[in-house]
Design a protein around this motif. Structure first.
Motif, PDB file in Angstrom:
ATOM      1  N   THR A 190       0.774  -1.255  -0.140  1.00  0.00           N
ATOM      2  CA  THR A 190       0.038  -0.020   0.114  1.00  0.00           C
ATOM      3  C   THR A 190       0.875   1.188   0.034  1.00  0.00           C
ATOM      4  O   THR A 190       1.728   1.278   0.759  1.00  0.00           O
TER       5      THR A 190
ATOM      6  N   GLU B 264      -1.504   8.031  -0.994  1.00  0.00           N
ATOM      7  CA  GLU B 264      -2.831   7.332  -1.485  1.00  0.00           C
ATOM      8  C   GLU B 264      -3.906   8.217  -1.545  1.00  0.00           C
ATOM      9  O   GLU B 264      -4.862   8.045  -2.729  1.00  0.00           O
ATOM     10  N   ASN B 265      -4.056   9.244  -0.700  1.00  0.00           N
ATOM     11  CA  ASN B 265      -5.145  10.320  -1.078  1.00  0.00           C
ATOM     12  C   ASN B 265      -5.128  11.047  -2.138  1.00  0.00           C
ATOM     13  O   ASN B 265      -6.011  11.350  -2.798  1.00  0.00           O
TER      14      ASN B 265
ATOM     15  N   LYS C 191      -6.040   8.657  -5.035  1.00  0.00           N
ATOM     16  CA  LYS C 191      -7.421   8.440  -5.135  1.00  0.00           C
ATOM     17  C   LYS C 191      -8.224   9.358  -5.784  1.00  0.00           C
ATOM     18  O   LYS C 191      -9.437   9.206  -6.292  1.00  0.00           O
TER      19      LYS C 191
ATOM     20  N   TYR D 292      -9.286   8.391  -9.133  1.00  0.00           N
ATOM     21  CA  TYR D 292     -10.047   7.095  -9.384  1.00  0.00           C
ATOM     22  C   TYR D 292     -11.500   7.627  -8.907  1.00  0.00           C
ATOM     23  O   TYR D 292     -12.407   7.257  -9.519  1.00  0.00           O
ATOM     24  N   LEU D 293     -11.808   8.378  -7.983  1.00  0.00           N
ATOM     25  CA  LEU D 293     -13.031   8.723  -7.333  1.00  0.00           C
ATOM     26  C   LEU D 293     -13.906   9.544  -8.300  1.00  0.00           C
ATOM     27  O   LEU D 293     -14.900   9.807  -8.510  1.00  0.00           O
TER      28      LEU D 293
ATOM     29  N   LYS E 198     -14.055   2.901 -13.529  1.00  0.00           N
ATOM     30  CA  LYS E 198     -13.466   2.444 -12.343  1.00  0.00           C
ATOM     31  C   LYS E 198     -13.592   0.829 -12.639  1.00  0.00           C
ATOM     32  O   LYS E 198     -12.475   0.287 -11.764  1.00  0.00           O
TER      33      LYS E 198
ATOM     34  N   LEU F  55      -2.732   0.941  -5.356  1.00  0.00           N
ATOM     35  CA  LEU F  55      -3.904   1.622  -4.889  1.00  0.00           C
ATOM     36  C   LEU F  55      -5.147   0.788  -5.378  1.00  0.00           C
ATOM     37  O   LEU F  55      -6.018   0.668  -4.860  1.00  0.00           O
ATOM     38  N   GLY F  56      -5.107   0.263  -6.803  1.00  0.00           N
ATOM     39  CA  GLY F  56      -6.218  -0.289  -7.186  1.00  0.00           C
ATOM     40  C   GLY F  56      -6.590  -1.842  -6.427  1.00  0.00           C
ATOM     41  O   GLY F  56      -7.574  -1.944  -6.140  1.00  0.00           O
TER      42      GLY F  56
ATOM     43  N   ILE G 184      -7.879  -1.158  -3.273  1.00  0.00           N
ATOM     44  CA  ILE G 184      -9.504  -0.795  -3.314  1.00  0.00           C
ATOM     45  C   ILE G 184      -9.992  -2.083  -3.105  1.00  0.00           C
ATOM     46  O   ILE G 184     -11.060  -2.255  -2.283  1.00  0.00           O
TER      47      ILE G 184
END
Length: 547
Positions: free
Chosen positions: A421, A427-428, A431, A434-435, A442, A501-502, A505
């Motif tokens: 990770t 990560e934030n 992400k 992605y969001l 996605k 990251l993926g 999730i």
């Protein structure tokens, strides 16, 4: 009629926007909340001010300086003041210094008074014979007036003197005032000068003889960050640990048609308006690079900087039509999307890729060890962590800072964690992209992260089409947002941190493997099948990735 009325209203609105933009220099504001273009900080300037460099000239009106230096030339011009001036300018600080001594009988020039008023930080360098110079004393009176009326930041430097001699006007200061009186200076003026010296002597400042055993270089090293702190509200703060940005700056300045030297814009070639977009994944250094570019344009009233633009509507509000802007204007924006500038046919784009391995190691080492290379015994671990961080500047800085002064055991633990990770802060940032995807994109992103890196995209397309995931538009969006790339042989590629990251999730969907949407670890998949715990949905998910 209604259509005409709307047209006139729209034109009036654009005209107001044009007037506002012509009188405003835009810059990125670190403290803003949200990402809408309206939150960009405005810094008012005047359109009548000529473009000027940081060096003094006979026409000072219109120049806005960061720092004003007041000093007596014969005492410090070629020594302390020269060193201070160079250190300030090397730090990107715009400095005014006046080398001219006033002829006998003349008052301080209005332009010099204006330079003092326009400067944000005032630094009088009080030397032994400072008071022998009428121009220095006049400047000091004006400096203190600015401090009192406009709360201007004032940092006195007491150069090789006893501050008590200054406040009590003894020794060389007493002698200087005797000579002024002998030369016919009226008593009222002399009294005003004496009060100014007494007042400056009561301010907190730097006494050169008592700081760092008289080592001027160390004193200046301590002073520069203080000046930068005083200026921070109007500046774009850039990290000190910059590595590998020079070639980016040179290439972008070339695209913008700008002559650039020693961190400053020397000449803007051509009168056309140019637009350039910097794009790349989160954490790759877009904003840092944009800040460096903006500092190069400092005191040039031709730059608009828009950071983290996500929507074309933002451009319509802030930029609109290029014809709105004056000759030679340059517009730089950063975005995670490569297509943000499609409406401007002449616009240039510049993609920032992860750092080269040697530069990445250097940046990481600056954070982790305080030097440009790993400490003995940490060479191999450092290289492994750099690779695990995906050579992404944000990840390198965050991880390096975290490991500073830590034991080798902590380093090994961190390396293992990075394989599973990214750091929470990294990560934030990642992400966010992605969001921003729709549900179909996605799914495609997660499929690639879990199964399809290195696989032929054409084969994956058949699967996605059968799953009704609309792969043509989905892959296009992922490419635009730099979340995936297509290799020379049509293979799907993804940055290591995005892959991590993926997969995280998916892992976070459920602690029990059989309940997750995707299984890519062989042992998890085999165990689930052998125990016959898998249902129809899980089988479909495992083989076709449709959830």
């Amino acid at each position: 009629m209604e259509e005409d009325r709307r047209g006139r209203k729209k034109m009036e609105s654009r005209n107001r926007m044009l007037w506002s933009l012509q009188n405003t220099a835009w810059e990125y504001d670190d403290s803003r909340q949200g990402r809408d273009a309206a939150s960009l900080k405005r810094r008012r300037t005047t359109t009548e001010s000529p473009v000027s460099s940081c060096s003094p000239s006979s026409d000072l009106a219109g120049n806005n300086y960061d720092v004003f230096l007041s000093f007596r030339g014969p005492d410090t011009r070629k020594s302390f003041t020269d060193f201070l001036y160079k250190s300030l300018t090397d730090a990107g600080i715009c400095v005014f210094r006046d080398d001219d001594e006033l002829p006998v009988g003349e008052g301080i020039k209005p332009a010099l008074i204006e330079a003092i008023k326009q400067s944000k930080v005032l630094i009088p360098i009080i030397s032994r014979d400072y008071a022998s110079s009428r121009s220095c004393l006049m400047e000091l009176v004006q400096i203190l007036e600015c401090k009192q009326t406009t709360s201007r930041e004032t940092i006195p430097i007491f150069y090789e003197i006893e501050v008590s001699d200054l406040k009590d006007q003894r020794n060389s200061f007493e002698k200087s005032f005797f000579e002024h009186q002998r030369d016919g200076v009226d008593c009222e003026t002399i009294q005003k000068w004496k009060v100014a010296l007494e007042e400056i002597g009561r301010l907190k400042g730097f006494v050169t003889a008592k700081i760092h055993n008289g080592h001027h270089s160390k004193l200046i090293d301590e002073l520069i960050p203080i000046v930068q702190q005083k200026l921070k509200k109007g500046r774009l703060l850039v990290t000190k640990n910059l590595v590998g940005v020079d070639h980016h700056v040179q290439e972008i300045m070339r695209k913008l048609g700008v002559v650039h030297r020693n961190g400053q814009v020397i000449e803007i070639c051509g009168s056309d308006v140019r637009v350039l977009g910097i794009y790349g994944i989160g954490g790759v250094g877009k904003t840092t690079l944009a800040k460096i570019l903006a500092e190069g344009f400092r005191n040039k009233q031709v730059l608009i900087l828009l950071d983290d633009v996500e929507d074309v509507d933002q451009l319509d509000v802030v930029v609109g039509e290029l014809s709105w802007f004056g000759p030679g204007s340059r517009i730089i924006m950063t975005s995670r999307k490569s297509d943000i500038l499609l409406k401007y046919k002449e616009a240039e784009t510049y993609e920032i890729e992860p750092m080269e391995e040697d530069k990445a190691l250097q940046l990481f080492s600056k954070r982790a060890f305080g030097t440009g290379s790993p400490s003995k015994g940490f060479e191999s671990l450092s290289k492994d962590i750099v690779l695990a961080s995906g050579r992404l500047p944000l990840a390198l800085e965050v991880t390096g800072s975290h490991l500073f002064g830590k034991s080798k055991g902590t380093w090994k633990d961190t390396l293992e964690k990075l394989k599973d990770t990214p750091h929470e802060k990294v990560e934030n940032v990642l992400k966010i992209s992605y969001l921003a995807l729709d549900i179909y994109a996605k799914h495609i992103f997660l499929d690639i992260a879990c199964f399809l890196i290195g696989k032929d995209e054409r084969i994956a397309f058949y699967m996605w089409e059968d799953c009704k995931l609309y792969p043509s538009s989905g892959i296009e969006v992922l490419l635009i947002m730099s979340l995936v790339k297509i290799g020379e042989n049509n293979e799907l590629l993804m940055h290591d941190l995005l892959r991590t990251l993926g997969r995280k999730i998916v892992l976070n969907e459920d602690p029990i493997p059989r309940n997750r949407s995707r299984l890519w670890v062989h042992d998890d998949a085999l165990s689930t099948l052998r125990k016959k715990e898998v249902n129809l949905k899980a089988i479909t998910t495992f083989f076709s990735t449709r959830s």
